[in-house]
Design an enzyme around this catalytic site. Structure first.
Site, PDB file in Angstrom:
ATOM      1  N   GLU A  90      -6.923   4.979  -5.901  1.00 58.53           N
ATOM      2  CA  GLU A  90      -7.989   5.888  -5.539  1.00 58.53           C
ATOM      3  C   GLU A  90      -7.455   6.864  -4.501  1.00 58.53           C
ATOM      4  O   GLU A  90      -6.891   6.446  -3.487  1.00 58.53           O
ATOM      5  CB  GLU A  90      -9.127   5.051  -4.933  1.00 58.53           C
ATOM      6  CG  GLU A  90     -10.480   5.587  -5.147  1.00 58.53           C
ATOM      7  CD  GLU A  90     -10.983   5.422  -6.573  1.00 58.53           C
ATOM      8  OE1 GLU A  90     -10.302   4.785  -7.407  1.00 58.53           O
ATOM      9  OE2 GLU A  90     -12.069   5.955  -6.854  1.00 58.53           O
ATOM     10  N   ASP A 149       5.918  15.767  15.332  1.00 58.64           N
ATOM     11  CA  ASP A 149       5.624  16.521  14.118  1.00 58.64           C
ATOM     12  C   ASP A 149       6.595  17.681  13.976  1.00 58.64           C
ATOM     13  O   ASP A 149       7.027  18.031  12.885  1.00 58.64           O
ATOM     14  CB  ASP A 149       4.199  17.093  14.160  1.00 58.64           C
ATOM     15  CG  ASP A 149       3.159  15.990  14.067  1.00 58.64           C
ATOM     16  OD1 ASP A 149       3.570  14.810  13.948  1.00 58.64           O
ATOM     17  OD2 ASP A 149       1.961  16.308  14.128  1.00 58.64           O
ATOM     18  N   LYS A 190     -14.261  -1.259  -2.362  1.00 61.18           N
ATOM     19  CA  LYS A 190     -14.331  -0.221  -3.393  1.00 61.18           C
ATOM     20  C   LYS A 190     -14.250   1.112  -2.663  1.00 61.18           C
ATOM     21  O   LYS A 190     -15.119   1.464  -1.870  1.00 61.18           O
ATOM     22  CB  LYS A 190     -15.644  -0.336  -4.162  1.00 61.18           C
ATOM     23  CG  LYS A 190     -15.739   0.609  -5.340  1.00 61.18           C
ATOM     24  CD  LYS A 190     -16.928   0.209  -6.205  1.00 61.18           C
ATOM     25  CE  LYS A 190     -17.003   0.972  -7.504  1.00 61.18           C
ATOM     26  NZ  LYS A 190     -16.833   2.396  -7.421  1.00 61.18           N
TER      27      LYS A 190
HETATM   28  S1  IVH Z   1     -10.327  -1.930  -9.992  1.00 59.07           S
HETATM   29  C1  IVH Z   1     -10.739  -1.144 -14.900  1.00 59.07           C
HETATM   30  N1  IVH Z   1     -10.571  -1.693  -7.427  1.00 59.07           N
HETATM   31  O1  IVH Z   1     -14.063   2.608  -8.905  1.00 59.07           O
HETATM   32  C2  IVH Z   1     -11.014  -0.604 -13.576  1.00 59.07           C
HETATM   33  N2  IVH Z   1     -11.396   0.073  -8.762  1.00 59.07           N
HETATM   34  O2  IVH Z   1     -16.532   2.797 -10.319  1.00 59.07           O
HETATM   35  C3  IVH Z   1     -10.414  -1.483 -12.523  1.00 59.07           C
HETATM   36  N3  IVH Z   1     -12.318   1.944  -7.461  1.00 59.07           N
HETATM   37  O3  IVH Z   1     -12.579   3.410 -11.977  1.00 59.07           O
HETATM   38  C4  IVH Z   1     -10.511  -0.778 -11.265  1.00 59.07           C
HETATM   39  N4  IVH Z   1     -11.925   1.092  -5.482  1.00 59.07           N
HETATM   40  O4  IVH Z   1     -11.417   4.272  -9.825  1.00 59.07           O
HETATM   41  C5  IVH Z   1     -10.811  -1.115  -8.603  1.00 59.07           C
HETATM   42  N5  IVH Z   1     -10.643  -1.639  -5.124  1.00 59.07           N
HETATM   43  C6  IVH Z   1     -10.896  -1.063  -6.293  1.00 59.07           C
HETATM   44  C7  IVH Z   1     -11.508   0.194  -6.391  1.00 59.07           C
HETATM   45  C8  IVH Z   1     -11.752   0.732  -7.651  1.00 59.07           C
HETATM   46  C9  IVH Z   1     -12.408   2.132  -6.152  1.00 59.07           C
HETATM   47  C10 IVH Z   1     -12.775   2.922  -8.473  1.00 59.07           C
HETATM   48  C11 IVH Z   1     -11.913   2.966  -9.707  1.00 59.07           C
HETATM   49  C12 IVH Z   1     -12.875   2.685 -10.832  1.00 59.07           C
HETATM   50  C13 IVH Z   1     -14.176   3.064 -10.226  1.00 59.07           C
HETATM   51  C14 IVH Z   1     -15.353   2.452 -10.931  1.00 59.07           C
END
Ligand code: IVH
Length: 686
Positions: A180, A33, A123
């Site tokens: 995210e 580091d 997610k």
């Molecule tokens: S796809 C049109 N994939 O969850 C939206 N979203 O609760 C397509 N999120 O707005 C998003 N992990 O910010 C997608 N693997 C993932 C995700 C993800 C977290 C978030 C995203 C979305 C929200 C909805």
């Protein structure tokens, strides 16, 4: 020479990007580091010497630059929608049926010859971000905002170490990805520990901590928060050369170096998707970040397009949300804890139980309203979960298991420590013991006083405070500085030898020189944090001046030509403290012990041309609202009055100025027109 400098700059950037990727993406660092920091500061120095070679993708942006005034709102090129949620297999299957009928295919065709696939992936429980790369360079990062428009947080996003500032390979001319931003558990815990020490409200979970961090206006502070990102979606892509989402994800990960989660998987049967959902539930508990479900997406991009979106969410994807892990246990007792500010908080003492990775024995019950709402009583069987997978809390009572009719939980009539009255102030959920001598409160206050960031007294940690308070040697702040008179008694205490005592007395002696700002911030005066304490101390310079000041004077002063930022709550609370008998005693004690209660005054910079001027504004202006202008000039140090007199030093005259302008001319007072005003204000912001 400049040629040489440019080459060195380029080489350093390349090296730093390489090591950054090894460290943050591949988790396989090759240099220390310290070496990394050295390379970074070499590069920063060269860029300062040669501003002509500054570049938006330089790794120096990672450490954060200037403080921002605010965030600009920008349009999303493609709206950022949300996702519909499902909670069980039936709902997921119903979505699948909608997909196939939406695509106009017979369900039998689906998994036969027709290639129809789903991609399933974790997610991530974080904060959505949209990253725009033009010719491979990160040019913009927006929050989701209302889905149509978001805040421009580019400077903050650049400090997220696994977001590439420059892509590898040959990305499309415009590549906008969605992802995210999240905070790993270890960072979350470290930050909350620090916040606790600073008497700041704790973040409830990593997601809130991430959201709070991304909204900070100081990118350097964001850089220290150790955020990370996973990309999980597409915005504008020009030109687009991919047929499927899965191929796109592979390319952005393997060719362009964007961070993609390891668990993005492709399936051609819904049953297999379900199996993945079930298997991943066990796996996610060991991850270093929060996930709250699985997102399932139609893989083929044409199929996605033909399914389209509702106004809220795309039809081609769905989220399955895991239930939070809940366990049942027995509520052995409800105890009440007195904090350093006197708040009396209920705590559930539980039969120990294992939940989401740790053994839990205590959980917060928040306040009386929560206890009443959930009807929580001693002896109940209760359901416990971890908020944001971290902080244990009691969710509900298992009513069927309640035996007989145990007494309803009542707020304590008296403080559990001092037996004094416990009151609930209007509009507040918390109960409070207002006795400044309350022993529990005094101990908490002393622990705070001696702690890091406050008086920083070496050798006076939590345990020692309790030990000394147990034998009545510590009952007030002043007692800290009388401990040396009791050296012999202290030496008789358990685990107290000569070295430990010397160390303690040494630490106490050194703390006398921390200065007024630190002292004020250490006394646990309600609403008065370290920052406000510093501003006030640097303005007044001496505790006696503060003691003499009125509430108004404690807030209405200027710092660098701007309002102090000290609000009425702080001013009132401080005023009350310095004028109370208890407060006066504390100040006298500290003073008598030789604690430094002064601070060097910060000289007002002579920057603002309005500083100390008495200004009259007259006439009408094309570009200014009179009221807003008055406030702006006041903030810049002017005293704005309504009539022209000998005391007036400047008249700002717009169109159709009348008698005031004539009078100013008569008295020979300096007069500016709107153009001169605009020019001066512009120069100030340059
Ligand atoms: S796809 C049109 N994939 O969850 C939206 N979203 O609760 C397509 N999120 O707005 C998003 N992990 O910010 C997608 N693997 C993932 C995700 C993800 C977290 C978030 C995203 C979305 C929200 C909805």
């Amino acid at each position: 020479m400049t040629q040489e400098a440019r080459q060195r700059i380029e080489q350093l950037r390349k090296e730093l990007n390489h090591h950054n990727k090894l460290y943050y993406t591949d988790a396989a660092p090759e240099i220390s580091d310290q070496r990394y920091d050295e390379l970074m500061s070499d590069l920063a120095a060269l860029e300062r010497q040669h501003p002509e070679y500054q570049s938006p993708d330089s790794p120096t942006h990672r450490v954060g630059g200037e403080i921002l005034e605010g965030f600009q709102t920008k349009d999303h090129a493609v709206p950022m929608l949300s996702i519909d949620n499902t909670y069980d297999k039936e709902e997921l299957t119903a979505w699948h049926q909608r997909v196939i009928s939406g695509l106009g295919v017979e369900s039998d065709d689906l998994f036969g010859d027709v290639t129809f696939e789903y991609v399933a992936e974790p997610k991530i429980d974080g904060v959505a971000i949209s990253l725009r790369y033009e010719d491979g360079i990160l040019v913009q990062a927006l929050t989701r905002g209302n889905g149509q428009q978001g805040d421009d947080i580019t400077a903050n996003a650049k400090t997220v170490r696994n977001i590439p500032l420059k892509l590898d390979g040959n990305p499309p001319a415009v590549l906008e990805v969605r992802g995210e931003v999240y905070m790993p558990h270890s960072s979350f815990q470290a930050i909350n520990e620090q916040r606790e020490a600073e008497n700041l409200q704790l973040f409830a979970n990593p997601r809130n901590a991430t959201a709070g961090t991304l909204k900070q206006k100081d990118p350097k502070a964001v850089a220290k928060r150790n955020l990370r990102c996973f990309v999980h979606g597409r915005g504008v892509i020009e030109p687009n050369t991919w047929d499927t989402y899965f191929d796109f994800m592979q390319a952005i990960k393997n060719e362009f170096g964007l961070p993609v989660n390891d668990n993005v998987k492709k399936f051609d049967k819904l049953d297999d998707v379900w199996q993945f959902i079930e298997d991943f539930d066990a796996k996610r508990k060991d991850l270093s970040y929060d996930t709250d479900g699985i997102v399932v997406k139609v893989n083929n991009l044409e199929a996605q397009e033909s399914l389209g979106s509702t106004t809220k969410a795309p039809r081609w994807c769905i989220a399955y949300k895991y239930p939070a892990e809940q366990v049942q246990t027995k509520l052995l007792d409800i105890t009440w804890q007195v904090g350093k500010g006197g708040t009396v908080t209920p705590v559930a003492e539980l039969e120990s139980v294992f939940v989401a990775g740790t053994t839990v024995r205590r959980a917060t019950l928040h306040n009386m309203d929560e206890i009443n709402r959930k009807d929580i009583r001693k002896g109940d069987r209760v359901v416990v979960e971890k908020a944001g997978e971290i902080i244990p809390q009691v969710v509900s009572v298992v009513m069927e298991a309640r035996e007989g009719d145990p007494p309803v939980t009542e707020a304590p009539a008296a403080c559990p420590s001092c037996d004094g009255p416990v009151i609930r102030e209007e509009g507040e959920a918390a109960l409070r013991c207002n006795n400044p001598q309350c022993p529990a409160q005094v101990r908490e206050k002393l622990i705070w006083f001696a702690g890091r960031g406050q008086m920083d007294i070496d050798g006076l940690g939590e345990k020692v405070v309790h030990q000394l308070a147990d034998v009545d040697l510590l009952k007030s702040f002043g007692d800290v500085y009388k401990l040396k008179e009791h050296a012999n008694q202290i030496l008789t205490l358990e685990r107290f030898g000569k070295t430990k005592l010397d160390n303690l007395l040494d630490g106490i002696e050194q703390s006398k020189q921390r200065g007024l700002a630190r002292v004020l911030g250490s006394l646990g005066i309600r609403h008065l944090g370290a920052k406000a304490a510093r501003i006030i101390a640097q303005h007044f310079g001496d505790i006696d001046e503060i003691a003499k000041a009125s509430v108004e004077e404690l807030q209405d002063f200027l710092v660098s030509g701007q309002k102090s930022g000290i609000g009425p709550q702080i001013a009132q609370s401080l005023h009350q403290f310095v004028n109370s008998e208890a407060g006066k005693q504390i100040i006298a004690d500290l003073k008598a012990s030789g604690v430094n209660l002064t601070e060097d005054k910060v000289q007002q910079p002579t920057d603002s041309p309005f500083l100390g001027k008495t200004v009259v504004i007259t006439g009408s202006f094309a570009d200014y609202d009179r009221k807003a202008l008055t406030e702006q000039l006041q903030n810049l140090g002017a005293k704005v009055t309504s009539s022209v007199s000998k005391k007036t030093t400047l008249v700002i005259a717009g169109e159709a100025a009348g008698s005031k302008l004539s009078k100013a001319n008569e008295l020979g007072i300096e007069v500016w027109d709107e153009a001169k005003l605009t020019q001066t204000l512009q120069e100030l912001t340059e």
